[in-house]
Design an enzyme around this catalytic site. Structure first.
Site, PDB file in Angstrom:
ATOM      1  N   LYS A  92       0.856  -1.198   0.000  1.00 11.32           N
ATOM      2  CA  LYS A  92       0.000   0.000   0.000  1.00 11.32           C
ATOM      3  C   LYS A  92       0.880   1.231   0.000  1.00 11.32           C
ATOM      4  CE  LYS A  92      -3.886   2.117   0.096  1.00 11.32           C
ATOM      5  NZ  LYS A  92      -3.412   2.799  -1.130  1.00 11.32           N
ATOM      6  N   GLN A 113       7.177   3.774   4.070  1.00  2.00           N
ATOM      7  CA  GLN A 113       5.797   3.325   4.161  1.00  2.00           C
ATOM      8  C   GLN A 113       5.663   2.077   5.054  1.00  2.00           C
ATOM      9  OE1 GLN A 113       4.181   5.389   1.494  1.00  2.00           O
ATOM     10  NE2 GLN A 113       2.353   5.175   2.754  1.00  2.00           N
ATOM     11  N   LYS A 116       5.359   3.519   8.585  1.00  2.00           N
ATOM     12  CA  LYS A 116       4.168   4.378   8.644  1.00  2.00           C
ATOM     13  C   LYS A 116       2.900   3.533   8.655  1.00  2.00           C
ATOM     14  CE  LYS A 116       4.050   7.596   5.456  1.00  2.00           C
ATOM     15  NZ  LYS A 116       3.727   8.428   4.256  1.00  2.00           N
ATOM     16  N   LYS A 128       5.320   1.597  -3.090  1.00  2.00           N
ATOM     17  CA  LYS A 128       5.299   2.940  -3.680  1.00  2.00           C
ATOM     18  C   LYS A 128       5.624   2.800  -5.157  1.00  2.00           C
ATOM     19  CE  LYS A 128       4.779   7.241  -2.219  1.00  2.00           C
ATOM     20  NZ  LYS A 128       4.092   7.741  -1.010  1.00  2.00           N
ATOM     21  N   GLY A 167      -2.517   8.179  -4.532  1.00  2.00           N
ATOM     22  CA  GLY A 167      -1.811   9.350  -5.056  1.00  2.00           C
ATOM     23  C   GLY A 167      -0.577   9.731  -4.250  1.00  2.00           C
ATOM     24  N   ASP A 168       0.194  10.612  -4.807  1.00  2.00           N
ATOM     25  CA  ASP A 168       1.338  11.253  -4.141  1.00  2.00           C
ATOM     26  C   ASP A 168       1.614  12.503  -4.988  1.00  2.00           C
ATOM     27  OD1 ASP A 168       3.469  10.602  -1.891  1.00  2.00           O
ATOM     28  OD2 ASP A 168       4.631  11.376  -3.555  1.00  2.00           O
ATOM     29  N   THR A 212      -4.522  13.578   4.698  1.00  2.00           N
ATOM     30  CA  THR A 212      -3.113  13.738   5.088  1.00  2.00           C
ATOM     31  C   THR A 212      -2.931  15.073   5.809  1.00  2.00           C
ATOM     32  OG1 THR A 212      -2.528  12.465   3.131  1.00  2.00           O
ATOM     33  CG2 THR A 212      -0.736  13.579   4.270  1.00  2.00           C
ATOM     34  N   ASN A 243      -1.902  19.024  -2.386  1.00  2.00           N
ATOM     35  CA  ASN A 243      -2.936  18.352  -1.601  1.00  2.00           C
ATOM     36  C   ASN A 243      -2.672  18.451  -0.098  1.00  2.00           C
ATOM     37  OD1 ASN A 243      -3.473  15.615  -0.072  1.00  2.00           O
ATOM     38  ND2 ASN A 243      -5.131  15.874  -1.530  1.00  2.00           N
ATOM     39  N   SER A 379      -6.896   5.815   3.369  1.00  2.00           N
ATOM     40  CA  SER A 379      -6.933   4.894   2.232  1.00  2.00           C
ATOM     41  C   SER A 379      -7.367   3.504   2.702  1.00  2.00           C
ATOM     42  CB  SER A 379      -5.549   4.784   1.588  1.00  2.00           C
ATOM     43  OG  SER A 379      -5.322   5.849   0.701  1.00  2.00           O
TER      44      SER A 379
HETATM   45  P1  NDP Z   1       1.070  17.626  -4.734  1.00  2.00           P
HETATM   46  O1  NDP Z   1       1.570  17.236  -6.062  1.00  2.00           O
HETATM   47  O2  NDP Z   1      -0.376  17.832  -4.535  1.00  2.00           O
HETATM   48  O3  NDP Z   1       1.813  18.939  -4.230  1.00  2.00           O
HETATM   49  C1  NDP Z   1       3.203  18.995  -4.143  1.00  2.00           C
HETATM   50  C2  NDP Z   1       3.608  20.416  -3.805  1.00  2.00           C
HETATM   51  O4  NDP Z   1       4.990  20.439  -3.487  1.00  2.00           O
HETATM   52  C3  NDP Z   1       3.411  21.389  -4.954  1.00  2.00           C
HETATM   53  O5  NDP Z   1       3.098  22.646  -4.443  1.00  2.00           O
HETATM   54  C4  NDP Z   1       4.765  21.371  -5.645  1.00  2.00           C
HETATM   55  O6  NDP Z   1       5.053  22.563  -6.354  1.00  2.00           O
HETATM   56  C5  NDP Z   1       5.692  21.224  -4.447  1.00  2.00           C
HETATM   57  N1  NDP Z   1       6.910  20.512  -4.845  1.00  2.00           N
HETATM   58  C6  NDP Z   1       6.985  19.247  -5.309  1.00  2.00           C
HETATM   59  N2  NDP Z   1       8.247  18.920  -5.594  1.00  2.00           N
HETATM   60  C7  NDP Z   1       8.975  20.008  -5.300  1.00  2.00           C
HETATM   61  C8  NDP Z   1      10.337  20.294  -5.385  1.00  2.00           C
HETATM   62  N3  NDP Z   1      11.225  19.388  -5.840  1.00  2.00           N
HETATM   63  N4  NDP Z   1      10.740  21.515  -4.980  1.00  2.00           N
HETATM   64  C9  NDP Z   1       9.856  22.439  -4.537  1.00  2.00           C
HETATM   65  N5  NDP Z   1       8.535  22.222  -4.431  1.00  2.00           N
HETATM   66  C10 NDP Z   1       8.100  21.023  -4.814  1.00  2.00           C
HETATM   67  O7  NDP Z   1       1.618  16.492  -3.748  1.00  2.00           O
HETATM   68  P2  NDP Z   1       1.129  16.132  -2.277  1.00  2.00           P
HETATM   69  O8  NDP Z   1       0.651  17.330  -1.560  1.00  2.00           O
HETATM   70  O9  NDP Z   1       0.256  14.946  -2.377  1.00  2.00           O
HETATM   71  O10 NDP Z   1       2.500  15.620  -1.620  1.00  2.00           O
HETATM   72  C11 NDP Z   1       3.372  16.485  -0.907  1.00  2.00           C
HETATM   73  C12 NDP Z   1       4.260  15.655   0.014  1.00  2.00           C
HETATM   74  O11 NDP Z   1       3.442  14.935   0.938  1.00  2.00           O
HETATM   75  C13 NDP Z   1       5.125  14.600  -0.680  1.00  2.00           C
HETATM   76  O12 NDP Z   1       6.330  14.460   0.044  1.00  2.00           O
HETATM   77  C14 NDP Z   1       4.308  13.322  -0.514  1.00  2.00           C
HETATM   78  O13 NDP Z   1       5.116  12.169  -0.577  1.00  2.00           O
HETATM   79  C15 NDP Z   1       3.755  13.545   0.892  1.00  2.00           C
HETATM   80  N6  NDP Z   1       2.565  12.776   1.248  1.00  2.00           N
HETATM   81  C16 NDP Z   1       1.439  12.829   0.479  1.00  2.00           C
HETATM   82  C17 NDP Z   1       0.314  12.121   0.855  1.00  2.00           C
HETATM   83  C18 NDP Z   1      -0.958  12.216   0.110  1.00  2.00           C
HETATM   84  O14 NDP Z   1      -1.954  11.632   0.576  1.00  2.00           O
HETATM   85  N7  NDP Z   1      -1.048  12.909  -1.009  1.00  2.00           N
HETATM   86  C19 NDP Z   1       0.335  11.254   2.055  1.00  2.00           C
HETATM   87  C20 NDP Z   1       1.537  11.346   2.829  1.00  2.00           C
HETATM   88  C21 NDP Z   1       2.612  12.070   2.419  1.00  2.00           C
HETATM   89  P3  NDP Z   1       4.538  22.798  -7.872  1.00  2.00           P
HETATM   90  O15 NDP Z   1       3.055  22.960  -7.751  1.00  2.00           O
HETATM   91  O16 NDP Z   1       5.244  24.000  -8.319  1.00  2.00           O
HETATM   92  O17 NDP Z   1       4.907  21.550  -8.629  1.00  2.00           O
HETATM   93  O1  2IT Z   2       3.049   8.838   1.390  1.00  2.00           O
HETATM   94  C1  2IT Z   2       1.898   8.386   1.554  1.00  2.00           C
HETATM   95  O2  2IT Z   2       1.573   7.841   2.617  1.00  2.00           O
HETATM   96  C2  2IT Z   2       0.935   8.534   0.458  1.00  2.00           C
HETATM   97  N1  2IT Z   2       1.277   9.095  -0.569  1.00  2.00           N
HETATM   98  C3  2IT Z   2      -0.445   7.977   0.603  1.00  2.00           C
HETATM   99  C4  2IT Z   2      -0.467   6.512   0.293  1.00  2.00           C
HETATM  100  C5  2IT Z   2      -1.836   5.875   0.227  1.00  2.00           C
HETATM  101  O3  2IT Z   2      -1.841   4.684  -0.119  1.00  2.00           O
HETATM  102  O4  2IT Z   2      -2.847   6.494   0.522  1.00  2.00           O
END
Ligand code: NDP
Ligand code: 2IT
Length: 447
Positions: A92, A113, A116, A128, A167-168, A212, A243, A379
């Site tokens: 997952k 993961q 976590k 992943k 997603g991520d 998240t 997100n 999830s």
């Molecule tokens: P999104 O794609 O929705 O948003 C990512 C954000 O981070 C954007 O604003 C993006 O900028 C910025 N970003 C990404 N890469 C870079 C970089 N190299 N340098 C600077 N800014 C960057 O992703 P999420 O919000 O889903 O994910 C954000 C973090 O949270 C990640 O580390 C992910 O692994 C983690 N995460 C996500 C979960 C989820 O449920 N979605 C769960 C747990 C952890 P721009 O818009 O300019 O691209």
């Molecule tokens: O980093 C994370 O925990 C996620 N991107 C969410 C993973 C999931 O299966 O919901």
């Protein structure tokens, strides 16, 4: 980080076997360092080679993804899916579409993961995936064709009892819809439990989009309460504008805090009167633009190009963009400005040196494995609802999320105290997650 002879040998082997994967080495080193006292107390775990087994993914799939853009040009990307551990349940974890994705990045994310997902207590293994595809500037049609091409290979490797992606970075509800559409078309099955983060109309769960970000804030609330603080009137800086960042900001504001800055890959916006999440949504989701557009809509805000927001004074920092985005100098600046807490919304956003500085300064520090576990936990709730063809209300699901985050918070604290590192959430999260997965592995026989 000082390691004993057992963990040094394991770490050296990780580096030797996985060259050019610095993020994976970094994630492994932190966990190995944290769990040394467990192995000293339980040498049978060392003899069973638990660490060696945990550091080697159960399976790794890499594949070619070929698609055409709107002008008919052909592109070749590389797709990945790593199943790191299925000791506790089906693999997952999310899918990341970003140009920086490579095998080492996917492995670090899948490795994190393991611990976590174990912390959630919800019976989910760890995986992943993703691709080195850059979605920025791509049309809806291009995104759809890429998702279809990606799923044309991935479908062989996933399923509700095998591996359940979500997603991520770069993968949200839109992409999950296209991926699920192609999965359904190829397999001839409406197996809703194969992907999570789906739209409600496809069997998605209430609260999964928010989970998240909301979960991070529930964790911060518990962490502050432990120190006699609350979120009321606190000033917060969040990085990212996607997100996790958007929903963390919305919940922080609901709880009485003011979020004064957030960022994306182009720079950061600062507004002492508070960032408007509705404006962020308009810019990022509807217009798909960068944050330099923000002051056009909110003239009181200032945009600072090409910089992270860590020099903006705050009580709480919530890095929610990407790995290693908050380094040593940033941690020093934050501490100097009177910071009291940091919670990782992203996976591994703080460098090891930054974490040492925060710990040494007595800052409350919540590692991503614990603080951002609300996404994957919800999830797992989506998988439960899909299995029973049921839908829970927003408020019931949100309450379960909040309870889960408080439970994770307590497990971290109790475990940290048991191992004589009171208040150290890194040690607490790593040991607590490890003990759960180690116990499952022992029970399963030699796996
Ligand atoms: P999104 O794609 O929705 O948003 C990512 C954000 O981070 C954007 O604003 C993006 O900028 C910025 N970003 C990404 N890469 C870079 C970089 N190299 N340098 C600077 N800014 C960057 O992703 P999420 O919000 O889903 O994910 C954000 C973090 O949270 C990640 O580390 C992910 O692994 C983690 N995460 C996500 C979960 C989820 O449920 N979605 C769960 C747990 C952890 P721009 O818009 O300019 O691209
Ligand atoms: O980093 C994370 O925990 C996620 N991107 C969410 C993973 C999931 O299966 O919901």
């Amino acid at each position: 980080m000082a390691l004993d002879s057992t963990t040094t040998a394991v770490y050296n082997e990780v580096v030797r076997r996985n060259p050019a994967e610095p993020e994976f080495h970094q994630a492994a080193l932190e966990v190995l360092h944290s769990i040394q006292p467990v192995l000293q107390q339980q040498p049978e775990l060392r003899d069973a080679r638990l660490l060696e087994r945990l550091c080697e993914p159960e399976r790794q799939v890499m594949f070619r993804v070929v698609w055409t853009d709107d002008r008919g040009r052909t592109h070749v990307n590389r797709g990945f899916r790593v199943g790191f551990s299925s000791a506790l349940g089906p693999y997952k974890g999310g899918l990341r579409f970003h140009r920086s994705v490579n095998l080492g990045v996917v492995k670090f994310l899948a490795f994190e993961q393991i611990f976590k997902n174990a912390l959630t207590g919800l019976g989910i293994g760890a995986g992943k995936g993703g691709a080195d595809f850059d979605p920025s500037g791509r049309s809806d049609g291009e995104i759809m064709r890429f998702c279809q091409a990606y799923m044309t290979e991935l479908h062989r490797h996933i399923g509700p009892h095998t591996d359940v992606p979500a997603g991520d970075i770069g993968v949200g509800g839109r992409e999950i819809g296209y991926l699920f559409g192609q999965y359904k078309r190829i397999t001839n099955r409406f197996d809703a439990g194969t992907l999570t983060g789906k739209d409600l109309v496809l069997g998605g769960s209430f609260v999964r989009p928010e989970a998240t970000g909301y979960g991070v804030v529930y964790f911060v609330e518990a962490m502050l309460a432990e120190r006699g603080h609350s979120l009321e009137d606190k000033t917060v800086v969040v990085s990212g504008a996607g997100n996790v960042a958007q929903h963390a900001m919305a919940k922080l504001q609901q709880m009485g805090a003011t979020v004064v800055a957030c960022s994306d890959s182009s720079g950061y916006v600062h507004d002492p009167s508070g960032i408007r999440v509705d404006v962020l949504r308009e810019i990022k989701q509807n217009q798909r633009r960068k944050l330099d557009a923000y002051p056009e809509l909110v003239p009181t805000a200032r945009f600072v190009p090409d910089r992270a927001p860590w020099d903006v004074p705050c009580d709480i920092a919530v890095p929610s963009a990407t790995q290693n985005e908050l380094g040593e100098a940033d941690a020093i600046a934050l501490v100097k400005n009177g910071l009291i807490a940091v919670a990782e919304g992203a996976n591994m956003p703080c460098t090891p040196k930054a974490i040492d500085i925060l710990h040494d300064a007595g800052i409350a520090f919540a590692p991503g494995k614990a603080a951002n576990a609300g996404g994957v936990a919800t999830s797992a709730l989506e998988m439960q609802q899909n299995a029973s063809r049921d839908r829970w209300s927003f408020s019931d699901t949100d309450k379960t999320l909040a309870d889960t985050m408080r439970n994770i918070h307590s497990s971290c604290l109790i475990t940290a105290a048991d191992y004589e590192r009171p208040g150290n959430y890194v040690v607490g999260a790593n040991i607590s997650g490890f003990l759960t997965v180690a116990s499952a592995m022992n029970t399963l026989g030699l796996v």
